[in-house]
Scaffold this motif. Structure first.
Motif, PDB file in Angstrom:
ATOM      1  N   ILE A 113       1.451   5.382   0.973  1.00  0.00           N
ATOM      2  CA  ILE A 113       1.065   6.542   1.765  1.00  0.00           C
ATOM      3  C   ILE A 113       1.983   7.714   1.412  1.00  0.00           C
ATOM      4  O   ILE A 113       3.043   7.527   0.820  1.00  0.00           O
ATOM      5  N   GLN A 166       7.124   6.914   9.915  1.00  0.00           N
ATOM      6  CA  GLN A 166       7.188   8.029   8.952  1.00  0.00           C
ATOM      7  C   GLN A 166       8.123   9.115   9.467  1.00  0.00           C
ATOM      8  O   GLN A 166       8.885   9.722   8.702  1.00  0.00           O
ATOM      9  N   ARG A 224       0.842  -1.207   0.000  1.00  0.00           N
ATOM     10  CA  ARG A 224       0.000   0.000   0.000  1.00  0.00           C
ATOM     11  C   ARG A 224       0.870   1.246   0.000  1.00  0.00           C
ATOM     12  O   ARG A 224       2.004   1.217   0.498  1.00  0.00           O
ATOM     13  N   SER A 267      -7.812  12.788  -0.262  1.00  0.00           N
ATOM     14  CA  SER A 267      -7.469  11.572   0.483  1.00  0.00           C
ATOM     15  C   SER A 267      -8.601  10.543   0.516  1.00  0.00           C
ATOM     16  O   SER A 267      -8.348   9.349   0.616  1.00  0.00           O
ATOM     17  N   SER A 314       0.545  10.541   7.855  1.00  0.00           N
ATOM     18  CA  SER A 314      -0.711   9.871   7.530  1.00  0.00           C
ATOM     19  C   SER A 314      -1.025   8.861   8.627  1.00  0.00           C
ATOM     20  O   SER A 314      -0.123   8.313   9.258  1.00  0.00           O
ATOM     21  N   MET A 319      -2.895  11.786   5.195  1.00  0.00           N
ATOM     22  CA  MET A 319      -4.058  10.996   4.800  1.00  0.00           C
ATOM     23  C   MET A 319      -4.693  10.331   6.012  1.00  0.00           C
ATOM     24  O   MET A 319      -4.009   9.844   6.901  1.00  0.00           O
ATOM     25  N   VAL A 350      -4.520   4.404   5.231  1.00  0.00           N
ATOM     26  CA  VAL A 350      -4.416   4.348   3.779  1.00  0.00           C
ATOM     27  C   VAL A 350      -5.801   4.682   3.268  1.00  0.00           C
ATOM     28  O   VAL A 350      -6.752   3.938   3.504  1.00  0.00           O
ATOM     29  N   GLY A 355      -1.769   9.351  -2.044  1.00  0.00           N
ATOM     30  CA  GLY A 355      -1.022   8.097  -2.065  1.00  0.00           C
ATOM     31  C   GLY A 355      -0.941   7.476  -3.446  1.00  0.00           C
ATOM     32  O   GLY A 355      -1.135   6.284  -3.606  1.00  0.00           O
ATOM     33  N   THR A 399       3.880  11.265   3.085  1.00  0.00           N
ATOM     34  CA  THR A 399       4.314  11.973   4.287  1.00  0.00           C
ATOM     35  C   THR A 399       4.971  13.254   3.810  1.00  0.00           C
ATOM     36  O   THR A 399       5.668  13.240   2.800  1.00  0.00           O
ATOM     37  N   LEU A 443      -3.233   2.504   9.598  1.00  0.00           N
ATOM     38  CA  LEU A 443      -1.801   2.295   9.787  1.00  0.00           C
ATOM     39  C   LEU A 443      -1.580   1.807  11.214  1.00  0.00           C
ATOM     40  O   LEU A 443      -2.328   2.168  12.126  1.00  0.00           O
TER      41      LEU A 443
END
Ligand code: SAH
Length: 341
Positions: free
Chosen positions: A91, A138, A89, A121, A107, A158, A110, A338, A93, A130
């Motif tokens: 994401i 992150q 997946r 988003s 984020s 997100m 997802v 993303g 940042t 997450l």
């Protein structure tokens, strides 16, 4: 059994775990120092732990990393990181640098379930939460990339932090803990679209974190359209919930207001916003609307934004007009989706 990311554990969790292995409690401090102070990427780097312990850690836990698919830098200094999680997946940042600070916008999910009409988003729906490790990860990733400490963290990427509360709370505690990243609570900001049940939980965290609420409209009729969660958690419930939050924590709340041309920029809405902010005892942050592909919302001009601001201010409320950063690299508020560049 799938091995857990060791960064999903808070300090006390790890201490208990290690003690159950017969290790002294201070080992948890050593492991945390490797994870958060030195940014270790593997257990074998942890050279002051004996080999058997490193191997035991490796059998039980993993240290999940991200694959950095891209890193883009805008002229204003903002940088966007597109990261691939271990399950593939994606994401995003964002780093927002300023003299003497480095703010990371993280984020928490997802995708997003809440579908605010002007935000990228939520456009492809919600995929998953997450983990705490992926949230803290992150910040570690960006710190490693820029080679200097991260001073501030905003949960404004997100997803909706209060919709992923357990993991967000764990991440906040690790960010804040002296054994973790040691970032002062007042330098951590949680932003929510207004999930009322999350507010008492945030208050109960007992940390002096900042709270921002994505308001964007000061009447139910308009907010129902722009921020659909308002149909479930309307303003007449949100306002008292925010007052309670303020009473409970003594903290000032910020109301975020994305100004969209011809949608929520009328003088009447400005007056209602000022009155609402006053009731809550909140300050207001006005943000120009960022363009999102496929959406027709437009920002207002600077003089129009200032005129709107004055009307809110006239109600005796503190208002600021923010310049959104990162627009040219699609890293600004509401632009994180993303997707590959
Ligand atoms: N879900 C949380 C965290 C996301 S914060 C929340 O809603 O607060 C991201 C911020 O950017 C929110 O205030 C969001 O409303 C705002 N935003 C969304 N789309 C935007 C756009 N097109 N222009 C400017 N801000 C936007």
């Amino acid at each position: 059994m799938e091995r857990r990311d060791i960064r999903d554990l808070e300090f006390e969790d790890l201490r208990r775990e290690l003690e159950s292995w017969g290790e002294p409690g201070y080992r948890a401090g050593q492991v945390f120092a490797w994870l958060y102070r030195r940014g270790a990427r593997a257990f074998e780097e942890m050279s002051d732990l004996g080999r058997p312990l490193r191997e035991a850690l490796d059998r039980k836990f993993v240290l999940k990393g991200f694959e950095e698919l891209s890193r883009q830098r805008g002229g204003d200094g903002a940088e966007k990181f597109l990261l691939r999680l271990e399950d593939g997946r994606l994401i995003e940042t964002v780093l927002i640098p300023a003299p003497g600070r480095a703010t990371v916008c993280v984020s928490t999910q997802v995708g997003c379930r809440f579908g605010c009409v002007f935000c990228a988003s939520g456009m492809s729906g919600f995929t998953r939460n997450l983990t705490a490790g992926e949230i803290v990860g992150q910040i570690l990733h960006v710190r490693q990339a820029i080679g200097r400490p991260v001073t501030h963290v905003v949960f404004m990427g997100m997803g909706e932090p209060l919709d992923n509360w357990e993991n967000t709370a764990r991440a906040v505690r690790t960010l804040n803990a002296p054994s973790g990243l040691g970032i002062a609570a007042r330098r951590i900001l949680i932003s929510t679209c207004g999930l009322i049940p999350g507010l008492p939980k945030l208050a109960a965290l007992g940390l002096q974190v900042e709270l921002a609420v994505s308001l964007h409209a000061a009447s139910n009729a308009l907010r129902d359209r722009l921020v659909p969660i308002n149909r479930k958690h309307p303003l007449d419930k949100l306002v008292p919930a925010l007052r309670d939050y303020r009473k409970e924590t003594g903290r000032l709340v910020t109301l975020e207001y994305v100004l969209i041309k011809g949608v929520n920029d009328s003088p009447a809405e400005a007056g209602r916003l000022g009155a609402l902010a006053r009731r809550v005892g909140a300050k207001v942050n006005i943000i120009p609307c960022s363009p999102v592909e496929g959406l027709k919302f437009e920002p207002v001009s600077r003089p129009e934004a200032v005129a709107f601001l004055r009307r809110v201010e006239a109600r005796g409320v503190r208002v600021s007009l923010r310049r959104s950063k990162g627009g040219e690299i699609r890293a600004a508020c509401g632009q994180l989706a993303g997707r590959a560049p």
